[in-house]
Scaffold this motif. Structure first.
Motif, short mmCIF file in Angstrom:
data_model
loop_
_atom_site.label_atom_id
_atom_site.label_comp_id
_atom_site.label_asym_id
_atom_site.label_seq_id
_atom_site.Cartn_x
_atom_site.Cartn_y
_atom_site.Cartn_z
N ASP A 107 0.84 -1.18 0.00
CA ASP A 107 0.00 0.00 0.00
C ASP A 107 0.89 1.24 0.00
O ASP A 107 2.11 1.18 0.16
CB ASP A 107 -0.97 -0.01 1.18
CG ASP A 107 -0.27 -0.05 2.52
OD1 ASP A 107 0.90 0.42 2.62
OD2 ASP A 107 -0.87 -0.52 3.48
N ALA A 108 0.26 2.39 -0.19
CA ALA A 108 1.01 3.64 -0.34
C ALA A 108 1.85 3.95 0.89
O ALA A 108 2.99 4.40 0.78
CB ALA A 108 0.05 4.79 -0.63
N HIS A 164 5.86 4.33 0.88
CA HIS A 164 6.47 5.60 1.31
C HIS A 164 7.46 5.36 2.44
O HIS A 164 8.57 5.90 2.44
CB HIS A 164 5.39 6.57 1.75
CG HIS A 164 5.92 7.88 2.24
ND1 HIS A 164 6.68 8.72 1.47
CD2 HIS A 164 5.81 8.49 3.46
CE1 HIS A 164 7.02 9.80 2.17
NE2 HIS A 164 6.50 9.67 3.38
N ALA A 165 7.07 4.53 3.40
CA ALA A 165 7.97 4.24 4.53
C ALA A 165 9.26 3.58 4.05
O ALA A 165 10.35 3.88 4.54
CB ALA A 165 7.26 3.36 5.56
N ALA A 166 9.14 2.69 3.06
CA ALA A 166 10.32 2.02 2.55
C ALA A 166 11.26 3.00 1.85
O ALA A 166 12.48 2.95 2.02
CB ALA A 166 9.92 0.90 1.59
N ILE A 167 10.69 3.90 1.06
CA ILE A 167 11.50 4.89 0.36
C ILE A 167 12.19 5.81 1.35
O ILE A 167 13.39 6.08 1.26
CB ILE A 167 10.63 5.69 -0.63
CG1 ILE A 167 10.15 4.79 -1.76
CG2 ILE A 167 11.41 6.88 -1.19
CD1 ILE A 167 9.10 5.43 -2.66
N VAL A 168 11.43 6.31 2.33
CA VAL A 168 12.00 7.23 3.32
C VAL A 168 13.11 6.55 4.12
O VAL A 168 14.19 7.10 4.32
CB VAL A 168 10.90 7.76 4.27
CG1 VAL A 168 11.52 8.53 5.44
CG2 VAL A 168 9.94 8.66 3.51
N ARG A 174 0.21 5.60 -7.43
CA ARG A 174 0.64 4.23 -7.09
C ARG A 174 1.68 3.74 -8.10
O ARG A 174 2.69 3.13 -7.71
CB ARG A 174 -0.58 3.31 -7.07
CG ARG A 174 -0.26 1.88 -6.65
CD ARG A 174 -1.52 1.07 -6.42
NE ARG A 174 -2.38 1.03 -7.60
CZ ARG A 174 -3.54 1.68 -7.71
NH1 ARG A 174 -4.00 2.41 -6.71
NH2 ARG A 174 -4.27 1.59 -8.82
N GLU A 175 1.44 4.01 -9.38
CA GLU A 175 2.40 3.59 -10.40
C GLU A 175 3.73 4.33 -10.24
O GLU A 175 4.80 3.75 -10.41
CB GLU A 175 1.82 3.85 -11.79
CG GLU A 175 0.66 2.94 -12.15
CD GLU A 175 0.01 3.31 -13.47
OE1 GLU A 175 0.47 4.30 -14.10
OE2 GLU A 175 -0.96 2.64 -13.87
N ALA A 176 3.66 5.62 -9.91
CA ALA A 176 4.89 6.40 -9.73
C ALA A 176 5.69 5.86 -8.55
O ALA A 176 6.92 5.70 -8.63
CB ALA A 176 4.56 7.87 -9.52
N GLU A 235 7.74 12.18 -0.70
CA GLU A 235 7.21 13.15 0.26
C GLU A 235 6.14 14.02 -0.38
O GLU A 235 5.11 14.33 0.24
CB GLU A 235 8.35 14.04 0.77
CG GLU A 235 9.22 13.39 1.83
CD GLU A 235 8.49 13.29 3.16
OE1 GLU A 235 8.04 14.33 3.67
OE2 GLU A 235 8.38 12.18 3.69
N ALA A 236 6.38 14.44 -1.63
CA ALA A 236 5.39 15.26 -2.31
C ALA A 236 4.10 14.51 -2.55
O ALA A 236 3.00 15.06 -2.43
CB ALA A 236 5.96 15.75 -3.65
N LEU A 237 4.19 13.22 -2.88
CA LEU A 237 2.99 12.41 -3.04
C LEU A 237 2.26 12.25 -1.71
O LEU A 237 1.03 12.22 -1.66
CB LEU A 237 3.37 11.04 -3.60
CG LEU A 237 3.79 10.98 -5.06
CD1 LEU A 237 4.31 9.58 -5.40
CD2 LEU A 237 2.63 11.35 -5.98
N GLU A 238 3.02 12.14 -0.64
CA GLU A 238 2.43 11.92 0.68
C GLU A 238 1.73 13.18 1.20
O GLU A 238 0.67 13.13 1.81
CB GLU A 238 3.50 11.47 1.67
CG GLU A 238 3.01 11.14 3.05
CD GLU A 238 2.25 9.81 3.09
OE1 GLU A 238 1.64 9.54 4.14
OE2 GLU A 238 2.27 9.07 2.09
N THR A 239 2.37 14.33 0.99
CA THR A 239 1.88 15.57 1.60
C THR A 239 1.13 16.46 0.63
O THR A 239 0.41 17.37 1.06
CB THR A 239 3.08 16.40 2.13
OG1 THR A 239 3.93 16.77 1.03
CG2 THR A 239 3.88 15.59 3.14
N GLY A 240 1.28 16.22 -0.67
CA GLY A 240 0.64 17.08 -1.65
C GLY A 240 1.39 18.34 -1.94
O GLY A 240 0.90 19.22 -2.67
N ARG A 241 2.62 18.48 -1.41
CA ARG A 241 3.41 19.69 -1.62
C ARG A 241 4.75 19.34 -2.23
O ARG A 241 5.26 18.25 -2.04
CB ARG A 241 3.65 20.41 -0.29
CG ARG A 241 2.39 20.79 0.46
CD ARG A 241 1.72 22.02 -0.14
NE ARG A 241 0.57 22.43 0.66
CZ ARG A 241 -0.17 23.51 0.38
NH1 ARG A 241 0.13 24.26 -0.64
NH2 ARG A 241 -1.19 23.81 1.14
#
Length: 368
Positions: A39-40, A44-48, A311-313, A360-366
């Motif tokens: 899941d997203a 995200h946690a893995a990337i961070v 999700r694809e990105a 981070e941008a995908l997670e926060t929208g910024r």
């Protein structure tokens, strides 16, 4: 950005998002493949987790007197990360990405970069001739100044800006045109892609530092960048360079200063049109650096991304078992004689830091 600098940009300049905390590096997230059905949040946690560990380790590998320039394109190619450790531009990007995940400004990884920048600026000043033309008469010089100014502004280090950015800015801005556009002698070929990237970076840094003080130049500079949009909706790139880097820099500025300008919507259409369905961006599709730059550009344009696209990105941004691949990131620099040279700053750490910023941008929208 300083409170005094918000002024007319209260609604235009981006507000920094609430950062995602870095997972404990003692218990890293599992390694996920590009096609993993996570899941997203898990992605995200893995990337961070993995990018932070890599960048922290990368940032402390410093040789005090090492040269601070990447390799010339098509020149000798030792290991990318060893080159990156000697590359001031990359080290600034590393610090910037670590700030995105709320790393304390006093963390050794950040402070080491700051000390390196200060040493570099002092060495450059000693090497330059005396006189008004000693500062920043080439586009590469202005671009370096912009990168340093933006980092110091994000760190709220007014002392460092006063000592190492304000003096060259005073010389540079004294020659600005009446409408606030930077003078032609700073960028001899104002139609060149590196010139557009330089102006976009410098004007954005001025806005992050003190938007009210530089309001006229910020608006004029943003219009200048907007006028150089290509017919396809992107911004031109140097031969062999990825156009997504310049497009992100342009949209980072325009999305903050004039998000309703028609060029922003055209650029978003360009980015959607150049995506390879299910594979992200880049000539070969599955390119994490190109995909990260495209995601940052779309977020800077304030485009709402469909969940399927996000999700694809993320699937492309995830590292594989060997980590992130080293992809080229070409920029113009100058030799000691002032000659232009295309330099490859790419490396696995550069891919990782942009993947981190994009996630981070995908997670926060910024996008920062």
């Amino acid at each position: 950005m300083p409170t005094s600098g918000r002024g007319a940009f209260e609604h235009a300049m981006p507000v920094l998002p609430a950062p995602v905390r870095v997972p404990s590096l003692g218990t890293p997230a599992p390694i996920l493949g590009r096609d993993a059905g996570s899941d997203a949040r898990t992605a995200h946690a893995a990337i961070v987790s993995r990018a932070t560990a890599l960048l922290l380790a990368f940032a402390v590998e410093e040789t005090r007197e090492a040269p601070l320039l990447g390799r010339a394109h098509n020149g000798p190619a030792p290991a990318p990360d060893l080159l990156g450790a000697r590359d001031l531009f990359v080290q600034i990007l590393v610090a910037d990405a670590l700030l995105d995940i709320d790393l304390d400004a006093r963390h050794p990884a950040i402070e080491t970069r700051v000390r390196q920048i200060v040493r570099h600026r002092r060495a450059v000043d000693r090497a330059r001739p005396a006189g008004a033309d000693r500062y920043y008469d080439l586009s590469g010089d202005v671009d370096e100044l912009a990168q340093i100014l933006l980092l110091f502004a994000r760190l709220s280090r007014r002392d460092l800006i006063a000592a190492h950015c304000a003096p060259p800015l005073a010389v540079l801005l004294a020659y600005a045109e009446a409408d606030g556009v930077l003078p032609g002698w700073v960028l001899p070929n104002s139609a060149a892609p590196d010139a557009v990237e330089t102006i976009a970076s410098l004007v954005y840094a001025l806005a992050r530092w003190d938007a009210r003080r530089f309001l006229g130049m910020i608006v004029a500079g943003a219009r200048w960048v907007a006028d150089r949009q290509q017919p396809d909706g992107g911004w031109a790139a140097a031969a062999g360079a990825d156009p997504l880097y310049g497009t992100w820099l342009a949209l980072r500025l325009l999305g903050a200063v004039m998000p309703n300008h028609p060029v922003v919507a055209r650029a978003a259409q360009f980015l959607h049109a150049t995506r390879r369905a299910g594979r992200g961006w880049g000539i070969d599709g599955d390119n994490p650096l190109a995909t990260a730059l495209a995601v940052l550009a779309l977020r800077a344009s304030r485009t709402e991304l469909p969940q399927a696209l996000a999700r694809e990105a993320r699937a492309v941004l995830l590292p594989d078992a060997q980590g992130w691949p080293a992809r080229p990131l070409l920029r113009f620099a100058r030799t000691d004689a002032g000659l232009p040279m295309l330099v490859d700053h790419g490396g696995s750490a550069v891919t990782a830091l942009f993947a981190l910023k994009a996630s981070e941008a995908l997670e926060t929208g910024r996008s920062t």
